[in-house]
Design a protein around this motif. Structure first.
Motif: not given
Length: 249
Positions: A164-177, A189-202, A206-207
């Protein structure tokens, strides 16, 4: 409770192995991938495993797998969605099933997430076709807001195999990572999104996000092992894996 969805019917070899591991299938409607025969076979497979059937409409661009943006008028976007819903709903009926949800594909999905106008047009096309369908959209995006505005049920979608990017969008496929390749990172990542309602960006931030349905891409090289690992992790935590159903007031 959480839904585990996968994009299928796109011509990749793992559909039969993935279907028993998921609760919702987003099935290509023949425009970015697949054809009527593929739709028949994938829908039959979904019915066999009691997996919710979803339409996965995309740009009419098989050469680029629907992953390049196209400039279309609102009327063209509306017609693009409507044609694909009519086609796959007819095939689902022939197989003895019904559509449960709609999830746009690729560049169409990303455009709807970022553009209020595209989001509104797609939501209206889905609502006009069948107001009982659920719209899957990027968590917290214009897609979700537009769908709610027209009266559709929604499912905020998060991704197990994408960063994920800092604005909540997915990192474009052509970018590293952009693609998550490690099972442990995927589960974390799945566990964090479900249990904490957040994701760590690239970039390490944490957003917040809402997770109603987790997407796993059927064309990923780790699709089967990731699906198995996610299902095992969720079941170990006593989290019920179940497809969303429309809210009927």
């Amino acid at each position: 409770m959480i839904d585990l969805n996968c994009d299928l019917g796109e011509g990749f070899p793992d559909d039969a192995a993935l279907m028993p591991l998921i609760s919702s299938a987003n099935i290509a409607c023949g425009y970015h991938a697949g054809d009527q025969d593929t739709m028949h076979r994938t829908i039959a497979l979904a019915l066999e495993h009691r997996v919710a059937i979803g339409a996965h409409p995309g740009f009419a661009d098989k050469a680029n797998f629907g992953r390049l943006p196209m400039d279309l008028s609102p009327q063209q976007v509306y017609q693009l969605i409507l044609e694909q819903l009519i086609l796959i709903a007819t095939i689902a009926k022939e197989e003895g099933g019904i559509l449960n949800h709609v999830k746009p594909h690729g560049a169409l999905y990303n455009r709807a997430a970022q553009s209020p106008e595209w989001a509104q047009t797609i939501a209206k096309a889905v609502y006009d076709f069948d107001a009982n369908l659920i719209l899957f959209g990027l968590s917290g995006s214009h897609s979700i807001r537009a769908a709610k505005h027209v009266g559709l049920s929604t499912a905020n979608e998060v991704f197990a195999d994408r960063s994920y990017q800092a604005n909540g969008t997915l990192t474009p496929r052509h970018q590293v990572g952009a693609l998550i390749q490690d099972t442990h990172l995927c589960i974390a990542q799945v566990t964090q999104m479900i249990e904490q309602g957040s994701v760590t960006t690239i970039t390490g931030q944490n957003i917040p996000l809402q997770a109603d349905t987790i997407c796993l891409h059927g064309d990923g090289m780790h699709a089967i092992s990731f699906a198995q690992a996610i299902r095992h992790a969720l079941e170990a935590k006593k989290i019920v894996i179940q497809a969303p159903r429309p809210n009927k007031d």
